[in-house]
Design an enzyme around this catalytic site. Structure first.
Site, short mmCIF file in Angstrom:
data_model
loop_
_atom_site.label_atom_id
_atom_site.label_comp_id
_atom_site.label_asym_id
_atom_site.label_seq_id
_atom_site.Cartn_x
_atom_site.Cartn_y
_atom_site.Cartn_z
CB CYS A 58 -0.96 0.00 1.18
SG CYS A 58 -0.15 -0.12 2.78
CG ASN A 59 2.96 2.33 3.06
OD1 ASN A 59 1.91 2.94 3.03
ND2 ASN A 59 3.41 1.73 4.14
CB SER A 113 7.81 1.68 7.30
OG SER A 113 8.38 0.44 6.99
CG ASP A 118 4.15 -1.25 9.71
OD1 ASP A 118 4.21 -2.45 10.02
OD2 ASP A 118 3.15 -0.72 9.18
CE LYS A 196 0.45 -9.29 7.59
NZ LYS A 196 1.79 -9.66 7.15
#
Length: 418
Positions: A58-59, A113, A118, A196
């Site tokens: 997602c990042n 992150s 994370d 997740k």
């Protein structure tokens, strides 16, 4: 990298984009699902790229590999996503050789992150490497590098407190709900998507809100039922989504779709509704933000946390960086040995040829010659000689290039080309 006898291509590149310059919409355009990554790896083989690591979260979306030119990797990415080369160039980064290695270390250890410390990224890195290996796109360099990053990540987690305290996208979303919704324990919460992030959010909701009015919806109902069974929650059918949105106070969207799953047409509410979109690309349509009584918050906003937990984590960054340097130094030392691996291999082969010729000569000349014993003894001597040469070449005080040239000349070695 050309001196290290690793790849036919001279340079190792990291190309990609992340949350620092690319917003959720752009990251969504360049995100890769499983099938796209598999297709990309197969296409890489066709253009003579021997090894490639692909990560898409997602990042960030990133490609690591040896290539003649970084554009080969950029084109692979753009051909398999909705993003264009022009859009990529506006927000992208390209790292080469040592800089690419440094970037992978920082990314894989949680220092790069979106939420500092994370460590979910390390399991994603493992998956990426295993996928490359399955496609036979992971050479010894890539394997050693990934293992070194994983080793550094473990040490940072065990030896520092950079991952102390509950801080993640899931935790941040629950903290936001608690801080912005009064009497949260009495409100209705709907979680749409049980991947997740959805599962982690669900666990955080139960732990921190003491709310028993949580409903789960997933396109595949049995996945939602597995989680619901653990926490005694309600599960509804995907077809009930619109009706459940009408009744909820907080909607958490954690679906993995590549186009919006929540649109203006699904929402009819007269009371305030908070929607948290934890998906990349965004799974809540932009037009939802136009609605009265509806507040939409995306994970990019949630990730900009500056609470005490993150402030405390920043204290341990220098310690984490020192661990990275230590592990990376071991990796570089291994890499340096790759310079003379072909020479040592050729030397060993030459000595074995000399040994075989001499043993053959002596077996014909000497009665009852014990060729088996002679073979064992001479083999051990060869091992000791080659080890001595290897240790000499590893010595930082000597000029290894000059020594390599001398060894090749003295023994008249033929090096195998890659």
């Amino acid at each position: 990298m050309k001196d290290y006898n690793i790849s036919k291509h001279n340079s190792f590149y990291a190309i990609g984009l992340n949350y620092k310059k690319a917003d959720a919409t752009i990251r969504g355009k360049f995100s890769l699902e499983e099938n796209s990554i598999n297709r990309l790896l197969e296409q890489a083989k066709l253009i003579d790229i021997e090894d490639l690591l692909v990560t898409s979260t997602c990042n960030r979306t990133e490609l690591y590999g040896f290539a003649q030119h970084p554009f080969q990797l950029i084109k692979l990415l753009c051909d398999n996503t909705k993003g264009s080369v022009e859009e990529f160039q506006e927000v992208a980064y390209i790292y080469k050789n040592n800089d690419a290695i440094n970037h992978l270390f920082r990314m894989g250890t949680g220092l790069d992150s979106q939420i500092l410390g994370d460590f979910e990224i390390i399991s994603q890195l493992r998956q990426s490497f295993n996928r490359s290996k399955k496609h036979q796109m992971a050479n010894p360099f890539l394997e050693r590098l990934c293992n070194s990053v994983i080793q550094a990540s473990k040490r940072i987690k065990n030896e520092t407190e950079i991952s102390s305290g509950a801080t993640s996208v899931a935790f941040a979303s629950v903290q936001y709900i608690i801080n912005n919704i009064p009497n949260i324990s009495e409100k209705n919460i709907l979680l749409f998507g049980t991947g997740k992030i959805g599962r982690n959010t669900c666990e955080n909701l139960i732990k921190h809100t003491k709310n028993s009015h949580i409903t789960l919806i997933n396109r595949t109902k049995d996945k939602a039922e597995k989680i619901a069974g653990k926490f005694n929650l309600i599960v509804k059918n995907y077809g009930d989504l619109q009706a459940e949105i009408r009744n909820t106070d907080v909607l958490i969207v954690a679906t993995g779709a590549h186009s919006p799953t929540i649109s203006k047409e699904l929402i009819y509410t007269k009371k305030p509704l908070l929607i948290l979109d934890l998906s990349i690309p965004k799974n809540v349509s932009e037009n939802v933000t136009e609605m009265e009584n509806v507040t939409v918050v995306h994970l990019d906003h949630l990730s900009q946390m500056t609470d005490d937990t993150l402030e405390n984590r920043r204290k341990y960054v220098p310690q984490a960086e020192a661990i990275i340097e230590e592990v990376k130094d071991d990796f570089i030392k291994w890499l340096e040995t790759r310079k003379f691996a072909p020479v040592i291999k050729a030397l060993k082969k030459k000595l074995k040829t000399m040994k075989d010729e001499e043993l053959d000569f002596q077996s014909k000349k000497i009665t009852n010659f014990n060729s088996k014993q002679a073979d064992i003894v001479t083999e051990r001597i060869i091992q000791k000689i080659t080890k001595q040469f290897a240790n000499h070449l590893k010595d930082t005080k000597i000029d290894s290039d000059t020594s390599l040239e001398l060894i090749q000349r003295v023994f008249q070695l033929d090096l195998e080309s890659k």
